[in-house]
Each structure stands twice: as C-alpha cells, then as structure tokens.
Design a protein around this motif. Structure first.
Motif, PDB file in Angstrom:
ATOM      1  N   SER A   1       0.828  -1.211   0.000  1.00  0.00           N
ATOM      2  CA  SER A   1       0.000   0.000   0.000  1.00  0.00           C
ATOM      3  C   SER A   1       0.859   1.257   0.000  1.00  0.00           C
ATOM      4  O   SER A   1       0.518   2.251  -0.645  1.00  0.00           O
ATOM      5  CB  SER A   1      -0.911   0.021   1.225  1.00  0.00           C
ATOM      6  OG  SER A   1      -1.831  -1.021   1.172  1.00  0.00           O
ATOM      7  N   ASN A   2       1.949   1.196   0.714  1.00  0.00           N
ATOM      8  CA  ASN A   2       2.793   2.377   0.793  1.00  0.00           C
ATOM      9  C   ASN A   2       3.751   2.502  -0.389  1.00  0.00           C
ATOM     10  O   ASN A   2       4.092   3.615  -0.782  1.00  0.00           O
ATOM     11  CB  ASN A   2       3.516   2.421   2.133  1.00  0.00           C
ATOM     12  CG  ASN A   2       2.535   2.761   3.238  1.00  0.00           C
ATOM     13  OD1 ASN A   2       1.990   3.850   3.275  1.00  0.00           O
ATOM     14  ND2 ASN A   2       2.251   1.806   4.099  1.00  0.00           N
ATOM     15  N   LEU A   3       4.150   1.403  -0.986  1.00  0.00           N
ATOM     16  CA  LEU A   3       4.956   1.482  -2.212  1.00  0.00           C
ATOM     17  C   LEU A   3       4.153   2.102  -3.351  1.00  0.00           C
ATOM     18  O   LEU A   3       4.696   2.831  -4.181  1.00  0.00           O
ATOM     19  CB  LEU A   3       5.471   0.096  -2.613  1.00  0.00           C
ATOM     20  CG  LEU A   3       6.617  -0.459  -1.781  1.00  0.00           C
ATOM     21  CD1 LEU A   3       6.958  -1.878  -2.215  1.00  0.00           C
ATOM     22  CD2 LEU A   3       7.845   0.444  -1.861  1.00  0.00           C
ATOM     23  N   VAL A   4       2.852   1.824  -3.382  1.00  0.00           N
ATOM     24  CA  VAL A   4       1.975   2.380  -4.411  1.00  0.00           C
ATOM     25  C   VAL A   4       1.999   3.913  -4.365  1.00  0.00           C
ATOM     26  O   VAL A   4       1.833   4.576  -5.397  1.00  0.00           O
ATOM     27  CB  VAL A   4       0.535   1.833  -4.236  1.00  0.00           C
ATOM     28  CG1 VAL A   4      -0.483   2.635  -5.002  1.00  0.00           C
ATOM     29  CG2 VAL A   4       0.480   0.382  -4.652  1.00  0.00           C
ATOM     30  N   LEU A   5       2.247   4.492  -3.202  1.00  0.00           N
ATOM     31  CA  LEU A   5       2.275   5.949  -3.067  1.00  0.00           C
ATOM     32  C   LEU A   5       3.383   6.595  -3.888  1.00  0.00           C
ATOM     33  O   LEU A   5       3.309   7.776  -4.233  1.00  0.00           O
ATOM     34  CB  LEU A   5       2.429   6.350  -1.594  1.00  0.00           C
ATOM     35  CG  LEU A   5       1.292   5.936  -0.661  1.00  0.00           C
ATOM     36  CD1 LEU A   5       1.636   6.277   0.776  1.00  0.00           C
ATOM     37  CD2 LEU A   5      -0.006   6.596  -1.075  1.00  0.00           C
ATOM     38  N   PHE A   6       4.417   5.820  -4.200  1.00  0.00           N
ATOM     39  CA  PHE A   6       5.524   6.374  -4.981  1.00  0.00           C
ATOM     40  C   PHE A   6       5.172   6.510  -6.460  1.00  0.00           C
ATOM     41  O   PHE A   6       5.849   7.227  -7.191  1.00  0.00           O
ATOM     42  CB  PHE A   6       6.779   5.517  -4.804  1.00  0.00           C
ATOM     43  CG  PHE A   6       7.384   5.650  -3.438  1.00  0.00           C
ATOM     44  CD1 PHE A   6       8.140   6.759  -3.106  1.00  0.00           C
ATOM     45  CD2 PHE A   6       7.181   4.678  -2.479  1.00  0.00           C
ATOM     46  CE1 PHE A   6       8.700   6.902  -1.837  1.00  0.00           C
ATOM     47  CE2 PHE A   6       7.734   4.800  -1.216  1.00  0.00           C
ATOM     48  CZ  PHE A   6       8.501   5.920  -0.895  1.00  0.00           C
ATOM     49  N   ILE A   7       4.130   5.836  -6.908  1.00  0.00           N
ATOM     50  CA  ILE A   7       3.765   5.891  -8.329  1.00  0.00           C
ATOM     51  C   ILE A   7       3.418   7.315  -8.767  1.00  0.00           C
ATOM     52  O   ILE A   7       4.007   7.820  -9.735  1.00  0.00           O
ATOM     53  CB  ILE A   7       2.652   4.876  -8.652  1.00  0.00           C
ATOM     54  CG1 ILE A   7       3.216   3.450  -8.531  1.00  0.00           C
ATOM     55  CG2 ILE A   7       2.070   5.122 -10.044  1.00  0.00           C
ATOM     56  CD1 ILE A   7       2.187   2.352  -8.646  1.00  0.00           C
ATOM     57  N   PRO A   8       2.489   8.016  -8.101  1.00  0.00           N
ATOM     58  CA  PRO A   8       2.201   9.379  -8.575  1.00  0.00           C
ATOM     59  C   PRO A   8       3.358  10.351  -8.341  1.00  0.00           C
ATOM     60  O   PRO A   8       3.446  11.376  -9.014  1.00  0.00           O
ATOM     61  CB  PRO A   8       0.967   9.790  -7.771  1.00  0.00           C
ATOM     62  CG  PRO A   8       0.986   8.936  -6.566  1.00  0.00           C
ATOM     63  CD  PRO A   8       1.621   7.637  -6.979  1.00  0.00           C
ATOM     64  N   VAL A   9       4.250  10.014  -7.427  1.00  0.00           N
ATOM     65  CA  VAL A   9       5.374  10.898  -7.133  1.00  0.00           C
ATOM     66  C   VAL A   9       6.465  10.777  -8.195  1.00  0.00           C
ATOM     67  O   VAL A   9       6.987  11.778  -8.681  1.00  0.00           O
ATOM     68  CB  VAL A   9       5.945  10.590  -5.726  1.00  0.00           C
ATOM     69  CG1 VAL A   9       7.246  11.332  -5.483  1.00  0.00           C
ATOM     70  CG2 VAL A   9       4.927  10.931  -4.645  1.00  0.00           C
ATOM     71  N   TYR A  10       6.798   9.540  -8.578  1.00  0.00           N
ATOM     72  CA  TYR A  10       7.964   9.324  -9.438  1.00  0.00           C
ATOM     73  C   TYR A  10       7.655   8.953 -10.882  1.00  0.00           C
ATOM     74  O   TYR A  10       8.581   8.794 -11.673  1.00  0.00           O
ATOM     75  CB  TYR A  10       8.889   8.285  -8.812  1.00  0.00           C
ATOM     76  CG  TYR A  10       9.560   8.793  -7.560  1.00  0.00           C
ATOM     77  CD1 TYR A  10      10.417   9.874  -7.614  1.00  0.00           C
ATOM     78  CD2 TYR A  10       9.295   8.223  -6.322  1.00  0.00           C
ATOM     79  CE1 TYR A  10      11.020  10.374  -6.465  1.00  0.00           C
ATOM     80  CE2 TYR A  10       9.894   8.707  -5.176  1.00  0.00           C
ATOM     81  CZ  TYR A  10      10.760   9.781  -5.253  1.00  0.00           C
ATOM     82  OH  TYR A  10      11.349  10.269  -4.121  1.00  0.00           O
ATOM     83  N   THR A  11       6.406   8.813 -11.254  1.00  0.00           N
ATOM     84  CA  THR A  11       6.104   8.478 -12.655  1.00  0.00           C
ATOM     85  C   THR A  11       5.329   9.587 -13.364  1.00  0.00           C
ATOM     86  O   THR A  11       4.874   9.387 -14.482  1.00  0.00           O
ATOM     87  CB  THR A  11       5.316   7.149 -12.739  1.00  0.00           C
ATOM     88  OG1 THR A  11       4.073   7.296 -12.062  1.00  0.00           O
ATOM     89  CG2 THR A  11       6.092   5.985 -12.164  1.00  0.00           C
ATOM     90  N   GLN A  12       5.220  10.721 -12.748  1.00  0.00           N
ATOM     91  CA  GLN A  12       4.473  11.832 -13.338  1.00  0.00           C
ATOM     92  C   GLN A  12       5.088  12.280 -14.662  1.00  0.00           C
ATOM     93  O   GLN A  12       4.375  12.674 -15.582  1.00  0.00           O
ATOM     94  CB  GLN A  12       4.408  13.003 -12.372  1.00  0.00           C
ATOM     95  CG  GLN A  12       3.628  14.172 -12.915  1.00  0.00           C
ATOM     96  CD  GLN A  12       3.622  15.343 -11.960  1.00  0.00           C
ATOM     97  OE1 GLN A  12       3.777  15.184 -10.767  1.00  0.00           O
ATOM     98  NE2 GLN A  12       3.447  16.533 -12.489  1.00  0.00           N
ATOM     99  N   SER A  13       6.407  12.186 -14.798  1.00  0.00           N
ATOM    100  CA  SER A  13       7.043  12.626 -16.045  1.00  0.00           C
ATOM    101  C   SER A  13       6.582  11.778 -17.232  1.00  0.00           C
ATOM    102  O   SER A  13       6.465  12.281 -18.346  1.00  0.00           O
ATOM    103  CB  SER A  13       8.571  12.579 -15.918  1.00  0.00           C
ATOM    104  OG  SER A  13       9.003  11.263 -15.675  1.00  0.00           O
ATOM    105  N   LEU A  14       6.293  10.490 -16.990  1.00  0.00           N
ATOM    106  CA  LEU A  14       5.756   9.644 -18.059  1.00  0.00           C
ATOM    107  C   LEU A  14       4.381  10.135 -18.494  1.00  0.00           C
ATOM    108  O   LEU A  14       4.052  10.133 -19.680  1.00  0.00           O
ATOM    109  CB  LEU A  14       5.649   8.190 -17.594  1.00  0.00           C
ATOM    110  CG  LEU A  14       6.948   7.462 -17.300  1.00  0.00           C
ATOM    111  CD1 LEU A  14       6.668   6.121 -16.646  1.00  0.00           C
ATOM    112  CD2 LEU A  14       7.741   7.282 -18.572  1.00  0.00           C
TER     113      LEU A  14
END
Length: 191
Positions: free
Chosen positions: A82-95
């Motif tokens: 659940s907490n690893l999923v939080l990194f998706i909007p943080v680190y994949t926004q450039s895609l």
C-alpha cells in the motif's frame, strides 16, 4: 495492543465482555489505518510531494473502499504494498506528461470501464450479497464519475500533478481489480 485496550475497556465497564472481540477488531483496524496515514504523510514529506501523496491517497482509498479487488492475506505485505503504491504518482508523473493525450484517454477509458463493469468485486475472504453488490456498485460508479469530473477540471486547468494523482489512483484501482479477478478465477479452478 488492541487486545490489551479492549480488555481494559471491559474491566472499566465501557464495553460488555461479549463485545470485546469486535472492539478488538475495530481497534486493530483503526491502528492499521492510522499507521498507513502516518506513513503516507512521511512519504509525502520525504519526497517533498505531500499534497500529491494526499490527493492520491484520498482518491485511491475512497474508490478502492467500494470497488474491491486484490487484497493481501498478509498485513505486512499489505502495509508495504500500500505504501509502495504511493511512490507511483510521485515518481512516474514525467511519463504522464510525455505521453500523448489520446493514449492517456484510452488508458483511462479502459480503467474506468473495468471499474464500471466489475464493481464491486467479491474477495476470497468475503462474498457480497445482492444488496451489498447493488450498494457498493452504485457507490463505486458515482465515486468514479465524481473523480473523473475533478480529474477533467484539473486537467483542463493545467494542474498536472494533481490530475496525475487522481488518474493513477483510478488506473491502479482497475489493475487491483484485474488481479483480484485473476485471483478469484485461480481459486475457483484450483480448489
């Protein structure tokens, strides 16, 4: 700790002894939610994207509460995942920013279709009755539409980071639903 707290509540006459188990369950779940919220807050602070993490977390939690889908049997795996999923909007926004709008719209349409068609999903631990299916399904669809409206307003307004936070929560919810569907299919065909 939840056991200790519920026993103390019985000892002090706050709850009846026969209610202890349900209160223990509620206390344990409340503590898990609190731990997840605190961890999300820390991830937001550390990544310096607190508002993005907050928008994603609210969007994801509200939608996922009604859609169902994959749920881990392990509390530790659930917490970590659940907490690893939080990194998706943080680190994949450039895609997101580099992807053609037409592709983003197609992916969003697929994710929304999955949510609209399959909501709510049973889990291997809990089968929903007809009334629950109707209630949770309606809520999931309304929440999805409201999130799409907010997403559209943010997208039109050029607020990319928050747009992507909601966009990714919808898409990840759909992925969890597909994984849950696969899990239920395997369970039905293996057992």
């Amino acid at each position: 700790m939840s056991g200790w707290l519920s026993r103390r509540m019985v000892e002090r006459g706050i709850i009846k002894e026969e209610e202890q188990e349900i209160y223990q369950f509620g206390i344990r779940n409340g503590m898990i939610i609190l731990l997840n919220v605190l961890t999300a807050f820390l991830i937001g602070l550390v990544t310096e994207k607190l508002l993005i993490v907050a928008v994603f977390t609210v969007s994801f939690m509200v939608l996922r509460s009604y859609t169902g889908g994959y749920h881990s049997d392990s509390r530790i795996f659930c917490y970590i995942g659940s907490n690893l999923v939080l990194f998706i909007p943080v680190y994949t926004q450039s895609l997101f920013v580099k992807t053609e709008d037409s592709i983003l719209c197609i992916l969003l349409a697929i994710a929304v279709s999955i949510i609209m068609i399959f909501s709510p999903m049973h889990s291997k631990n809990r089968k929903l009755d007809q009334a629950e299916q109707k209630h949770f399904g309606r809520r999931a669809r309304v929440i999805t539409v409201v999130q799409l409206i907010i997403l559209g307003i943010l997208w039109y307004g050029g607020v990319t980071s928050y747009t992507y936070a909601i966009y990714s929560s919808i898409c990840i919810t759909a992925v969890f639903m597909l994984i849950g569907k696969g899990q239920l299919w395997l369970q039905a065909h293996i057992e």
